[in-house]
Structure formats: structure tokens, C-alpha cells
Design a protein around this motif. Structure first.
Motif, PDB file in Angstrom:
ATOM      1  N   SER A  18       0.823  -1.208   0.000  1.00  0.00           N
ATOM      2  CA  SER A  18       0.000   0.000   0.000  1.00  0.00           C
ATOM      3  C   SER A  18       0.857   1.258   0.000  1.00  0.00           C
ATOM      4  O   SER A  18       2.059   1.212   0.299  1.00  0.00           O
ATOM      5  CB  SER A  18      -0.896   0.023   1.245  1.00  0.00           C
ATOM      6  N   ALA A  19       0.212   2.368  -0.302  1.00  0.00           N
ATOM      7  CA  ALA A  19       0.894   3.663  -0.275  1.00  0.00           C
ATOM      8  C   ALA A  19       1.367   3.986   1.134  1.00  0.00           C
ATOM      9  O   ALA A  19       2.426   4.583   1.318  1.00  0.00           O
ATOM     10  CB  ALA A  19      -0.040   4.748  -0.801  1.00  0.00           C
ATOM     11  N   LYS A  20       0.603   3.585   2.126  1.00  0.00           N
ATOM     12  CA  LYS A  20       0.982   3.844   3.521  1.00  0.00           C
ATOM     13  C   LYS A  20       2.295   3.130   3.856  1.00  0.00           C
ATOM     14  O   LYS A  20       3.186   3.717   4.473  1.00  0.00           O
ATOM     15  CB  LYS A  20      -0.138   3.413   4.465  1.00  0.00           C
ATOM     16  N   ALA A  41       7.386  10.595  -4.970  1.00  0.00           N
ATOM     17  CA  ALA A  41       6.782   9.414  -4.350  1.00  0.00           C
ATOM     18  C   ALA A  41       6.277   9.724  -2.948  1.00  0.00           C
ATOM     19  O   ALA A  41       5.186   9.282  -2.558  1.00  0.00           O
ATOM     20  CB  ALA A  41       7.785   8.267  -4.315  1.00  0.00           C
ATOM     21  N   LEU A  42       7.050  10.470  -2.176  1.00  0.00           N
ATOM     22  CA  LEU A  42       6.588  10.885  -0.839  1.00  0.00           C
ATOM     23  C   LEU A  42       5.274  11.649  -0.948  1.00  0.00           C
ATOM     24  O   LEU A  42       4.319  11.369  -0.227  1.00  0.00           O
ATOM     25  CB  LEU A  42       7.628  11.784  -0.173  1.00  0.00           C
ATOM     26  N   GLU A  43       5.247  12.609  -1.868  1.00  0.00           N
ATOM     27  CA  GLU A  43       4.040  13.423  -2.043  1.00  0.00           C
ATOM     28  C   GLU A  43       2.864  12.588  -2.535  1.00  0.00           C
ATOM     29  O   GLU A  43       1.732  12.763  -2.077  1.00  0.00           O
ATOM     30  CB  GLU A  43       4.323  14.576  -3.001  1.00  0.00           C
ATOM     31  N   ALA A  44       3.132  11.665  -3.456  1.00  0.00           N
ATOM     32  CA  ALA A  44       2.052  10.827  -3.994  1.00  0.00           C
ATOM     33  C   ALA A  44       1.491   9.897  -2.927  1.00  0.00           C
ATOM     34  O   ALA A  44       0.268   9.755  -2.802  1.00  0.00           O
ATOM     35  CB  ALA A  44       2.564  10.022  -5.189  1.00  0.00           C
ATOM     36  N   VAL A  48      -2.490   9.962  -1.289  1.00  0.00           N
ATOM     37  CA  VAL A  48      -3.525   8.917  -1.258  1.00  0.00           C
ATOM     38  C   VAL A  48      -4.401   9.097  -0.031  1.00  0.00           C
ATOM     39  O   VAL A  48      -5.629   9.052  -0.117  1.00  0.00           O
ATOM     40  CB  VAL A  48      -2.891   7.502  -1.291  1.00  0.00           C
ATOM     41  N   ASP A  49      -3.786   9.322   1.140  1.00  0.00           N
ATOM     42  CA  ASP A  49      -4.552   9.526   2.380  1.00  0.00           C
ATOM     43  C   ASP A  49      -5.443  10.757   2.297  1.00  0.00           C
ATOM     44  O   ASP A  49      -6.517  10.797   2.867  1.00  0.00           O
ATOM     45  CB  ASP A  49      -3.618   9.659   3.581  1.00  0.00           C
ATOM     46  N   ASP A  55      -4.313   5.117  -5.651  1.00  0.00           N
ATOM     47  CA  ASP A  55      -3.379   4.091  -5.162  1.00  0.00           C
ATOM     48  C   ASP A  55      -2.372   3.716  -6.247  1.00  0.00           C
ATOM     49  O   ASP A  55      -1.178   3.607  -5.986  1.00  0.00           O
ATOM     50  CB  ASP A  55      -4.131   2.826  -4.729  1.00  0.00           C
ATOM     51  N   GLU A  56      -2.863   3.522  -7.461  1.00  0.00           N
ATOM     52  CA  GLU A  56      -1.970   3.107  -8.541  1.00  0.00           C
ATOM     53  C   GLU A  56      -1.008   4.228  -8.941  1.00  0.00           C
ATOM     54  O   GLU A  56       0.134   3.960  -9.321  1.00  0.00           O
ATOM     55  CB  GLU A  56      -2.771   2.610  -9.747  1.00  0.00           C
TER      56      GLU A  56
END
Length: 85
Positions: A18-20, A41-44, A48-49, A55-56
């Protein structure tokens, strides 16, 4: 949850679902902390949250950060799930 997990091949394999989880890895001890893909990637993953990023979309950003950091990885579909390609 991601349809296709990302498996990092470090000293031991780490499966990211997961993104988390990806955000946790990115935040911990990432080898390239000033790279463009890392920051995206950190920002993406955080997005999501907040509902701003899918998610993708976060998964794709995470894969780019892995490539930028030259970390070995593979992807696979979780048991019981099918790919829609």
C-alpha cells in the motif's frame, strides 16, 4: 491496497502492499533523499490519504523512486487477486 505488490530485495525481502507502507519506507532510511522521484513518491503516497492521488498513481511513483535509488525489486499479484491487463 495495491493490486500488484512491490517486493524489495534487500538483505531480506520486504513486500509493500500500500501507499501507507511505501510512505513508511520512504520516510525511514531512503538512500536517495534528495532525488526528484523520491520527493514525488513521498508526495504521492501522502496524497492517497488525502484523496488527491490514486493508489496506482502512488505505486507508479514508488516504482520510479526505487529505480532512482537503484534498489532491487520485483512486482507480483497478491494471492487471490487477478491482474487486469
Amino acid at each position: 491496497m495495491w493490486r500488484s505488490v512491490v517486493i524489495l530485495h534487500l538483505r531480506k525481502s520486504i513486500t509493500v502492499r500500500s501507499a501507507k507502507q511505501a510512505f513508511g519506507l520512504l520516510s525511514a532510511r531512503w538512500p536517495v533523499s534528495d532525488g526528484k522521484a523520491y520527493i514525488a513518491a513521498l508526495e504521492a503516497c501522502e496524497g492517497v490519504d488525502q484523496g488527491h492521488v490514486s493508489d496506482e498513481g502512488a505505486r507508479e511513483s514508488f516504482l520510479l523512486a526505487l529505480k532512482e535509488a537503484e534498489l532491487p525489486y520485483s512486482t507480483d499479484t497478491e494471492p487471490g487477486q487477478t491482474r487486469n491487463s
